[in-house]
Design a protein around this motif. Structure first.
Motif, PDB file in Angstrom:
ATOM      1  N   PRO A  37       0.805  -1.227   0.000  1.00 54.20           N
ATOM      2  CA  PRO A  37       0.000   0.000   0.000  1.00 54.20           C
ATOM      3  C   PRO A  37       0.836   1.274   0.000  1.00 54.20           C
ATOM      4  O   PRO A  37       0.453   2.275  -0.610  1.00 54.20           O
ATOM      5  N   ARG A  38       1.988   1.270   0.685  1.00 52.69           N
ATOM      6  CA  ARG A  38       2.845   2.462   0.655  1.00 52.69           C
ATOM      7  C   ARG A  38       3.309   2.737  -0.773  1.00 52.69           C
ATOM      8  O   ARG A  38       3.328   3.894  -1.220  1.00 52.69           O
ATOM      9  N   ALA A  39       3.673   1.703  -1.501  1.00 44.34           N
ATOM     10  CA  ALA A  39       4.106   1.881  -2.886  1.00 44.34           C
ATOM     11  C   ALA A  39       2.967   2.395  -3.758  1.00 44.34           C
ATOM     12  O   ALA A  39       3.170   3.279  -4.606  1.00 44.34           O
ATOM     13  N   VAL A  40       1.767   1.855  -3.550  1.00 44.32           N
ATOM     14  CA  VAL A  40       0.609   2.308  -4.326  1.00 44.32           C
ATOM     15  C   VAL A  40       0.354   3.789  -4.068  1.00 44.32           C
ATOM     16  O   VAL A  40       0.096   4.568  -5.006  1.00 44.32           O
ATOM     17  N   ARG A  41       0.426   4.212  -2.809  1.00 45.98           N
ATOM     18  CA  ARG A  41       0.190   5.632  -2.518  1.00 45.98           C
ATOM     19  C   ARG A  41       1.236   6.513  -3.186  1.00 45.98           C
ATOM     20  O   ARG A  41       0.911   7.599  -3.695  1.00 45.98           O
ATOM     21  N   ARG A  42       2.486   6.074  -3.197  1.00 44.14           N
ATOM     22  CA  ARG A  42       3.535   6.874  -3.848  1.00 44.14           C
ATOM     23  C   ARG A  42       3.256   7.021  -5.344  1.00 44.14           C
ATOM     24  O   ARG A  42       3.385   8.117  -5.910  1.00 44.14           O
ATOM     25  N   VAL A  43       2.877   5.939  -5.985  1.00 44.90           N
ATOM     26  CA  VAL A  43       2.612   5.998  -7.420  1.00 44.90           C
ATOM     27  C   VAL A  43       1.345   6.790  -7.713  1.00 44.90           C
ATOM     28  O   VAL A  43       1.288   7.585  -8.661  1.00 44.90           O
ATOM     29  N   ALA A  44       0.314   6.610  -6.879  1.00 49.87           N
ATOM     30  CA  ALA A  44      -0.945   7.320  -7.101  1.00 49.87           C
ATOM     31  C   ALA A  44      -0.774   8.826  -6.991  1.00 49.87           C
ATOM     32  O   ALA A  44      -1.472   9.587  -7.679  1.00 49.87           O
ATOM     33  N   ARG A  45       0.152   9.279  -6.143  1.00 48.06           N
ATOM     34  CA  ARG A  45       0.396  10.723  -6.038  1.00 48.06           C
ATOM     35  C   ARG A  45       0.867  11.302  -7.366  1.00 48.06           C
ATOM     36  O   ARG A  45       0.617  12.466  -7.670  1.00 48.06           O
ATOM     37  N   VAL A  46       1.532  10.473  -8.164  1.00 45.16           N
ATOM     38  CA  VAL A  46       2.075  10.940  -9.438  1.00 45.16           C
ATOM     39  C   VAL A  46       1.083  10.722 -10.574  1.00 45.16           C
ATOM     40  O   VAL A  46       0.842  11.616 -11.393  1.00 45.16           O
ATOM     41  N   THR A  47       0.479   9.527 -10.623  1.00 45.30           N
ATOM     42  CA  THR A  47      -0.332   9.168 -11.790  1.00 45.30           C
ATOM     43  C   THR A  47      -1.814   9.484 -11.628  1.00 45.30           C
ATOM     44  O   THR A  47      -2.536   9.543 -12.630  1.00 45.30           O
ATOM     45  N   MET A  48      -2.284   9.659 -10.396  1.00 45.60           N
ATOM     46  CA  MET A  48      -3.707   9.900 -10.161  1.00 45.60           C
ATOM     47  C   MET A  48      -3.912  11.058  -9.193  1.00 45.60           C
ATOM     48  O   MET A  48      -4.778  11.026  -8.327  1.00 45.60           O
ATOM     49  N   ALA A  49      -3.088  12.061  -9.307  1.00 46.11           N
ATOM     50  CA  ALA A  49      -3.169  13.211  -8.404  1.00 46.11           C
ATOM     51  C   ALA A  49      -4.464  13.985  -8.652  1.00 46.11           C
ATOM     52  O   ALA A  49      -5.017  13.991  -9.743  1.00 46.11           O
ATOM     53  N   GLY A  50      -4.918  14.666  -7.613  1.00 41.52           N
ATOM     54  CA  GLY A  50      -6.124  15.474  -7.721  1.00 41.52           C
ATOM     55  C   GLY A  50      -7.332  14.720  -7.205  1.00 41.52           C
ATOM     56  O   GLY A  50      -7.393  13.493  -7.241  1.00 41.52           O
ATOM     57  N   GLY A  51      -8.296  15.463  -6.708  1.00 38.89           N
ATOM     58  CA  GLY A  51      -9.495  14.849  -6.161  1.00 38.89           C
ATOM     59  C   GLY A  51      -9.566  15.048  -4.664  1.00 38.89           C
ATOM     60  O   GLY A  51      -8.558  15.270  -4.000  1.00 38.89           O
ATOM     61  N   ALA A  52     -10.771  14.939  -4.129  1.00 35.46           N
ATOM     62  CA  ALA A  52     -11.001  15.240  -2.714  1.00 35.46           C
ATOM     63  C   ALA A  52     -11.439  14.037  -1.905  1.00 35.46           C
ATOM     64  O   ALA A  52     -11.818  14.177  -0.752  1.00 35.46           O
ATOM     65  N   LEU A  53     -11.367  12.832  -2.486  1.00 37.04           N
ATOM     66  CA  LEU A  53     -11.784  11.642  -1.758  1.00 37.04           C
ATOM     67  C   LEU A  53     -10.644  11.146  -0.873  1.00 37.04           C
ATOM     68  O   LEU A  53      -9.485  11.150  -1.283  1.00 37.04           O
ATOM     69  N   PRO A  54     -10.937  10.708   0.350  1.00 36.60           N
ATOM     70  CA  PRO A  54      -9.859  10.348   1.268  1.00 36.60           C
ATOM     71  C   PRO A  54      -9.154   9.057   0.888  1.00 36.60           C
ATOM     72  O   PRO A  54      -9.788   8.072   0.515  1.00 36.60           O
ATOM     73  N   VAL A  55      -7.836   9.102   0.991  1.00 37.21           N
ATOM     74  CA  VAL A  55      -7.026   7.885   1.017  1.00 37.21           C
ATOM     75  C   VAL A  55      -6.949   7.518   2.488  1.00 37.21           C
ATOM     76  O   VAL A  55      -6.286   8.195   3.273  1.00 37.21           O
ATOM     77  N   TRP A  56      -7.637   6.486   2.875  1.00 36.31           N
ATOM     78  CA  TRP A  56      -7.915   6.201   4.273  1.00 36.31           C
ATOM     79  C   TRP A  56      -6.663   6.191   5.144  1.00 36.31           C
ATOM     80  O   TRP A  56      -5.626   5.613   4.790  1.00 36.31           O
ATOM     81  N   PHE A  57      -6.780   6.857   6.275  1.00 26.43           N
ATOM     82  CA  PHE A  57      -5.802   6.827   7.366  1.00 26.43           C
ATOM     83  C   PHE A  57      -4.438   7.392   6.984  1.00 26.43           C
ATOM     84  O   PHE A  57      -3.457   7.163   7.677  1.00 26.43           O
ATOM     85  N   SER A  58      -4.366   8.145   5.877  1.00 25.47           N
ATOM     86  CA  SER A  58      -3.083   8.688   5.433  1.00 25.47           C
ATOM     87  C   SER A  58      -3.037  10.205   5.442  1.00 25.47           C
ATOM     88  O   SER A  58      -1.958  10.787   5.308  1.00 25.47           O
ATOM     89  N   GLY A  59      -4.182  10.871   5.555  1.00 19.91           N
ATOM     90  CA  GLY A  59      -4.231  12.323   5.445  1.00 19.91           C
ATOM     91  C   GLY A  59      -4.172  12.816   4.011  1.00 19.91           C
ATOM     92  O   GLY A  59      -4.149  14.031   3.785  1.00 19.91           O
ATOM     93  N   GLU A  60      -4.156  11.924   3.033  1.00 18.26           N
ATOM     94  CA  GLU A  60      -4.077  12.302   1.622  1.00 18.26           C
ATOM     95  C   GLU A  60      -5.447  12.185   0.967  1.00 18.26           C
ATOM     96  O   GLU A  60      -6.379  11.589   1.521  1.00 18.26           O
ATOM     97  N   THR A  61      -5.572  12.749  -0.223  1.00 15.63           N
ATOM     98  CA  THR A  61      -6.794  12.633  -1.001  1.00 15.63           C
ATOM     99  C   THR A  61      -6.450  12.269  -2.434  1.00 15.63           C
ATOM    100  O   THR A  61      -5.309  12.385  -2.876  1.00 15.63           O
ATOM    101  N   ALA A  62      -7.470  11.823  -3.179  1.00 19.50           N
ATOM    102  CA  ALA A  62      -7.290  11.444  -4.578  1.00 19.50           C
ATOM    103  C   ALA A  62      -8.643  11.490  -5.259  1.00 19.50           C
ATOM    104  O   ALA A  62      -9.680  11.701  -4.609  1.00 19.50           O
ATOM    105  N   GLY A  63      -8.639  11.294  -6.561  1.00 20.99           N
ATOM    106  CA  GLY A  63      -9.882  11.142  -7.293  1.00 20.99           C
ATOM    107  C   GLY A  63     -10.453   9.751  -7.088  1.00 20.99           C
ATOM    108  O   GLY A  63      -9.915   8.934  -6.330  1.00 20.99           O
ATOM    109  N   LEU A  64     -11.543   9.450  -7.779  1.00 20.01           N
ATOM    110  CA  LEU A  64     -12.254   8.197  -7.561  1.00 20.01           C
ATOM    111  C   LEU A  64     -11.349   6.984  -7.792  1.00 20.01           C
ATOM    112  O   LEU A  64     -11.223   6.119  -6.913  1.00 20.01           O
TER     113      LEU A  64
END
Length: 447
Positions: free
Chosen positions: A47-74
């Motif tokens: 999951p840590r690796a997925v979050r790192r990649v998602a920050r680059v490839t799927m940035a933007g959006g207001a939906l919560p990435v659970w328990f991380s303080g981050e957000t993303a699109g759908l």
């Protein structure tokens, strides 16, 4: 009419139906169980690796990435949250589909419900519908298929119910999702393929959820799919695939896990723990452990020396040795400290596995094992043992609350656990708003 169109018709009709009390309670329990798995797994390497990649490839959006303080699109939120839910193999499963619907369907439903401003009733109904469609497609396959090959249908169903996707577009979304699902035949099409080893891919559950989200969005935008994809008698048992939808109540019949490892490992672990407690056997005096089990359990890699953290989850010998030495809490949760231990590997080398025809005949309806320990010249034999949490003996809400406290004790404080349990209690009472707020504001230990 193509099966994809029939599935779409069922989803459209189900969106107007009220939930029975048993279905509503089953959906709430499934959410509680899934949130436990995600909270416990959020700090794992996958999951840590997925979050790192998602920050680059799927940035933007207001939906919560659970328990991380981050957000993303759908798609990004679903990818990250499904990855956390599947990371420790602590998520629920369904015997008929031989896979794990919750880790795919529930993160998608919660994200889509937040985006659409859905009511709690609509959210829970979408989860029920997602299980009904996903498990139906998985159970209809004529050969075993890893979860990612069928769970996308459940994701599309849940999203379509919440977004009120028109039936024709929804039919194409099912077709696109089926066509785009990860090809995992090498890992799940029968004895001609190598044994299943552990990896962060996790049966393709997180990534197939991403492809399913995009399948729905593409279909809503006018993209077409092969509508006849499911109408293939060579791949699917077509009779009854659609006819029973809405009456199967699949979500009531899922199992839940109390060890962070593949379900095939659970029965041997329970049998071993029972023997150790009953006879007060010193694990350091064990001369041999013999496991009688069924063919599905023997398809795991079962390495006495697993190749990394996730591979531990797919090794009966190593997990048995681990709980023999450290106790049952060693697998709730599983931590990185369990990897590459010489004492555990030495005991794992003493574990042998063999096929029991009687137990094999009862699989996949049941996943049973029997264990014998040889110690100090004596033999101790367990009864035939089933895993805890089966659909035939489902855990209570209190059982799952205890599971949360044990599984998250490393990543969460007592106060954080209480806050999460309170939010899940509010969901059960009919209001999921505080759960969404908790996802957004509660940061555990993802670093």
């Amino acid at each position: 009419m193509e099966i994809s169109r029939q599935l779409a018709g069922y989803v459209a009709a189900a969106g107007e139906q009220a939930l029975t009390d048993d279905l509503r309670e089953a959906a709430c329990r499934s959410v509680l169980d899934l949130v436990i798995a995600a909270a416990a797994g959020v700090a794992a390497s996958g999951p840590r690796a997925v979050r790192r990649v998602a920050r680059v490839t799927m940035a933007g959006g207001a939906l919560p990435v659970w328990f991380s303080g981050e957000t993303a699109g759908l798609a990004g939120a679903v990818w990250c949250n499904a990855s956390a839910a599947a990371a420790l193999d602590l998520d629920d499963g369904h015997r008929m589909a031989r896979g794990h619907p919750g880790a795919a369907i529930i993160p998608a439903a919660l994200a889509a419900a937040q985006e659409a401003g859905s009511t709690t009733q609509e959210l829970l109904r979408a989860i029920v519908v997602g299980y009904e469609v996903g498990v139906a497609v998985g159970a209809a396959r004529r050969f075993y298929a890893n979860t990612g090959m069928w769970s996308g249908h459940g994701v599309v169903a849940a999203l379509g119910a919440l977004r009120r996707t028109p039936p024709e577009a929804l039919a194409h979304a099912f077709a696109i999702a089926g066509m785009s699902a990860p090809n995992q035949l090498h890992a799940g099409a029968g004895p001609a393929f190598r044994a299943q080893e552990g990896s962060d891919v996790k049966e393709g559950i997180p990534w197939s959820s991403v492809t399913a989200v995009n399948a729905l969005l593409l279909a809503e935008a006018g993209h077409g799919g092969p509508l006849g994809l499911l109408d293939n008698d060579e791949h699917f048992r077509l009779e009854g695939l659609v006819a029973g939808l809405g009456r199967q109540n699949y979500i009531v019949r899922n199992y839940m896990k109390f060890h962070a490892c593949c379900r095939h490992v659970h029965a041997p672990v329970e049998a071993l723990l029972g023997l150790l407690a009953r006879h007060r056997i010193d694990p350091h005096r064990i001369e041999a452990i013999e496991v009688a089990t069924y063919g599905g359990a023997l398809r795991l890699a079962n390495r006495p020396r697993p190749q990394g953290f996730t591979d531990v989850q797919f090794s009966i010998p190593y997990c048995l040795a681990l709980v023999a030495i450290d106790g049952g809490d060693a697998l709730l949760p599983l931590t990185g400290d369990a990897v590459d231990r010489t004492d555990v590997a030495a005991l794992a080398d003493k574990v042998s596995l063999h096929l029991d025809p009687e137990l094999d005949a009862r699989f996949p309806a049941e996943t049973l094992s029997r264990v014998m320990i040889r110690s100090e010249g004596r033999g101790f034999v367990s009864p035939v043992t089933a895993p805890r949490g089966e659909a035939s003996a489902p855990p209570s809400w209190a059982d799952l609350e205890e599971k949360l406290q044990r599984a998250t004790r490393i990543v969460a404080t007592v106060a954080q656990q209480r806050r999460l349990l309170d939010a899940l209690g509010h969901l059960r009472d009919g209001n999921h708003a505080s759960l969404l707020q908790t996802f957004a504001s509660l940061t555990l230990d993802p670093a």
